[in-house]
Write a protein that holds these residues in place. Sequence first.
Motif, PDB file in Angstrom:
ATOM      1  N   VAL A   1      51.421  61.909  48.914  1.00  0.00           N
ATOM      2  CA  VAL A   1      50.164  61.417  48.352  1.00  0.00           C
ATOM      3  C   VAL A   1      49.785  62.344  47.208  1.00  0.00           C
ATOM      4  O   VAL A   1      49.563  63.535  47.411  1.00  0.00           O
ATOM      5  CB  VAL A   1      49.048  61.393  49.420  1.00  0.00           C
ATOM      6  N   GLY A   2      49.720  61.791  46.003  1.00  0.00           N
ATOM      7  CA  GLY A   2      49.414  62.593  44.832  1.00  0.00           C
ATOM      8  C   GLY A   2      47.990  62.411  44.337  1.00  0.00           C
ATOM      9  O   GLY A   2      47.150  61.800  45.005  1.00  0.00           O
ATOM     10  N   MET A   3      47.743  62.925  43.138  1.00  0.00           N
ATOM     11  CA  MET A   3      46.394  62.915  42.575  1.00  0.00           C
ATOM     12  C   MET A   3      45.833  61.511  42.392  1.00  0.00           C
ATOM     13  O   MET A   3      44.677  61.243  42.731  1.00  0.00           O
ATOM     14  CB  MET A   3      46.395  63.646  41.233  1.00  0.00           C
ATOM     15  N   GLU A   4      46.644  60.621  41.819  1.00  0.00           N
ATOM     16  CA  GLU A   4      46.153  59.268  41.531  1.00  0.00           C
ATOM     17  C   GLU A   4      45.589  58.604  42.780  1.00  0.00           C
ATOM     18  O   GLU A   4      44.482  58.068  42.774  1.00  0.00           O
ATOM     19  CB  GLU A   4      47.287  58.418  40.960  1.00  0.00           C
ATOM     20  N   LEU A   5      46.343  58.669  43.858  1.00  0.00           N
ATOM     21  CA  LEU A   5      45.921  58.012  45.091  1.00  0.00           C
ATOM     22  C   LEU A   5      44.793  58.757  45.781  1.00  0.00           C
ATOM     23  O   LEU A   5      43.790  58.152  46.189  1.00  0.00           O
ATOM     24  CB  LEU A   5      47.125  57.877  46.029  1.00  0.00           C
ATOM     25  N   PHE A   6      44.918  60.074  45.919  1.00  0.00           N
ATOM     26  CA  PHE A   6      43.898  60.841  46.637  1.00  0.00           C
ATOM     27  C   PHE A   6      42.559  60.799  45.910  1.00  0.00           C
ATOM     28  O   PHE A   6      41.504  60.680  46.540  1.00  0.00           O
ATOM     29  CB  PHE A   6      44.352  62.286  46.814  1.00  0.00           C
ATOM     30  N   TYR A   7      42.582  60.881  44.586  1.00  0.00           N
ATOM     31  CA  TYR A   7      41.340  60.816  43.831  1.00  0.00           C
ATOM     32  C   TYR A   7      40.729  59.423  43.861  1.00  0.00           C
ATOM     33  O   TYR A   7      39.522  59.261  43.641  1.00  0.00           O
ATOM     34  CB  TYR A   7      41.566  61.239  42.378  1.00  0.00           C
ATOM     35  N   SER A   8      41.531  58.408  44.128  1.00  0.00           N
ATOM     36  CA  SER A   8      41.025  57.032  44.175  1.00  0.00           C
ATOM     37  C   SER A   8      40.413  56.675  45.527  1.00  0.00           C
ATOM     38  O   SER A   8      39.344  56.064  45.594  1.00  0.00           O
ATOM     39  CB  SER A   8      42.155  56.040  43.866  1.00  0.00           C
ATOM     40  N   VAL A   9      41.091  57.065  46.606  1.00  0.00           N
ATOM     41  CA  VAL A   9      40.640  56.611  47.933  1.00  0.00           C
ATOM     42  C   VAL A   9      40.271  57.746  48.873  1.00  0.00           C
ATOM     43  O   VAL A   9      39.746  57.507  49.967  1.00  0.00           O
ATOM     44  CB  VAL A   9      41.711  55.716  48.595  1.00  0.00           C
ATOM     45  N   GLY A  10      40.542  58.986  48.499  1.00  0.00           N
ATOM     46  CA  GLY A  10      40.156  60.121  49.326  1.00  0.00           C
ATOM     47  C   GLY A  10      40.995  60.264  50.586  1.00  0.00           C
ATOM     48  O   GLY A  10      42.128  59.778  50.666  1.00  0.00           O
ATOM     49  N   SER A  11      40.397  60.892  51.574  1.00  0.00           N
ATOM     50  CA  SER A  11      41.150  61.272  52.777  1.00  0.00           C
ATOM     51  C   SER A  11      41.490  60.101  53.687  1.00  0.00           C
ATOM     52  O   SER A  11      42.272  60.263  54.626  1.00  0.00           O
ATOM     53  CB  SER A  11      40.370  62.324  53.564  1.00  0.00           C
ATOM     54  N   GLN A  12      40.940  58.915  53.406  1.00  0.00           N
ATOM     55  CA  GLN A  12      41.251  57.776  54.281  1.00  0.00           C
ATOM     56  C   GLN A  12      42.736  57.443  54.265  1.00  0.00           C
ATOM     57  O   GLN A  12      43.285  56.947  55.258  1.00  0.00           O
ATOM     58  CB  GLN A  12      40.424  56.549  53.899  1.00  0.00           C
ATOM     59  N   VAL A  13      43.407  57.739  53.145  1.00  0.00           N
ATOM     60  CA  VAL A  13      44.843  57.458  53.102  1.00  0.00           C
ATOM     61  C   VAL A  13      45.617  58.393  54.034  1.00  0.00           C
ATOM     62  O   VAL A  13      46.601  57.994  54.660  1.00  0.00           O
ATOM     63  CB  VAL A  13      45.395  57.550  51.655  1.00  0.00           C
ATOM     64  N   ILE A  14      45.128  59.630  54.163  1.00  0.00           N
ATOM     65  CA  ILE A  14      45.760  60.568  55.092  1.00  0.00           C
ATOM     66  C   ILE A  14      45.557  60.087  56.529  1.00  0.00           C
ATOM     67  O   ILE A  14      46.500  60.090  57.334  1.00  0.00           O
ATOM     68  CB  ILE A  14      45.185  61.984  54.929  1.00  0.00           C
ATOM     69  N   THR A  15      44.342  59.679  56.835  1.00  0.00           N
ATOM     70  CA  THR A  15      44.037  59.170  58.172  1.00  0.00           C
ATOM     71  C   THR A  15      44.913  57.970  58.505  1.00  0.00           C
ATOM     72  O   THR A  15      45.459  57.869  59.624  1.00  0.00           O
ATOM     73  CB  THR A  15      42.554  58.770  58.261  1.00  0.00           C
ATOM     74  N   TYR A  16      45.065  57.059  57.541  1.00  0.00           N
ATOM     75  CA  TYR A  16      45.885  55.872  57.756  1.00  0.00           C
ATOM     76  C   TYR A  16      47.344  56.241  58.011  1.00  0.00           C
ATOM     77  O   TYR A  16      47.959  55.761  58.976  1.00  0.00           O
ATOM     78  CB  TYR A  16      45.777  54.932  56.552  1.00  0.00           C
ATOM     79  N   LEU A  17      47.917  57.078  57.163  1.00  0.00           N
ATOM     80  CA  LEU A  17      49.324  57.430  57.303  1.00  0.00           C
ATOM     81  C   LEU A  17      49.598  58.177  58.609  1.00  0.00           C
ATOM     82  O   LEU A  17      50.605  57.937  59.278  1.00  0.00           O
ATOM     83  CB  LEU A  17      49.779  58.272  56.108  1.00  0.00           C
ATOM     84  N   ARG A  18      48.709  59.049  58.979  1.00  0.00           N
ATOM     85  CA  ARG A  18      48.888  59.776  60.243  1.00  0.00           C
ATOM     86  C   ARG A  18      48.805  58.826  61.433  1.00  0.00           C
ATOM     87  O   ARG A  18      49.535  58.982  62.422  1.00  0.00           O
ATOM     88  CB  ARG A  18      47.845  60.874  60.369  1.00  0.00           C
ATOM     89  N   ALA A  19      47.915  57.810  61.339  1.00  0.00           N
ATOM     90  CA  ALA A  19      47.807  56.823  62.411  1.00  0.00           C
ATOM     91  C   ALA A  19      49.090  55.998  62.550  1.00  0.00           C
ATOM     92  O   ALA A  19      49.385  55.482  63.638  1.00  0.00           O
ATOM     93  CB  ALA A  19      46.617  55.900  62.160  1.00  0.00           C
ATOM     94  N   GLN A  20      49.833  55.899  61.454  1.00  0.00           N
ATOM     95  CA  GLN A  20      51.115  55.189  61.484  1.00  0.00           C
ATOM     96  C   GLN A  20      52.266  56.095  61.933  1.00  0.00           C
ATOM     97  O   GLN A  20      53.427  55.683  61.955  1.00  0.00           O
ATOM     98  CB  GLN A  20      51.441  54.626  60.087  1.00  0.00           C
ATOM     99  N   GLY A  21      51.935  57.343  62.259  1.00  0.00           N
ATOM    100  CA  GLY A  21      52.946  58.284  62.713  1.00  0.00           C
ATOM    101  C   GLY A  21      53.768  58.895  61.592  1.00  0.00           C
ATOM    102  O   GLY A  21      54.871  59.391  61.829  1.00  0.00           O
TER     103      GLY A  21
END
Length: 239
Positions: free
Chosen positions: A35-55
Amino acid sequence: MKADKRLIVAIDVHSMDKVQQLVETLGDSVNYYKVGMELFYSVGSQVITYLRAQGKDVFLDLKLHDIPNTVGQGLATLTGLGVSMLNVHASGGPAMMKAGAEAVRKKADEMGIERPKLIAVTVLTSINSAEWSALGYDLDLSKQVVHLAKLAQQAGLDGVVASPQEAEAIRAICGDEFVIVTPGIRPSGAAINDQSRIATPAGALKNGAHQLVIGRPITAAENPRQAVQAILEEMRDKA
């Protein structure tokens, strides 16, 4: 390390809908995402939460570069997200890298979680010799990359981000346990895009890379899952 743990797929999009579409398409063929700047700056930590939930494992690629205290505090906060790997710019200096490593270790201990790996970006793989000369550095580009890798290791970091061209020299100097994460990977026939110092997956592993970051050759492919399988097959031959 198995090939599917060596492959890190870069998610270079800017919406959760596109993230979910890609992750669902790739399914269990991919275990590790960047997860790089473009994505993290756009959606924040929710992408981390989502990916971790997917294992999935997550490399949060924000390339922190500031004074030691600021970088340390920032990395402590990011450690709390539960990602597997974080990074800083090695050019921030030994004190900054050391402060970052200590902050990550302390925060992980406080939370009772596994410490994420902390690695340092040496020289961006988009920089070629002409651009390097324009920056006014006296040391040869490849020698500078190795020098920065040694500084990162001495500061207590787990490894570096470096191009395939420098991986072999870093491995020789820093040893087999020092992590080398290599972007600029282009399978045969793939577009170079904005990268300059590149290699094929097999070539990068042969040179000593530990993990490979691959984005557009997978995410822009007509059949992304098929592209992953082809890359993994090539990696297995060298893993």
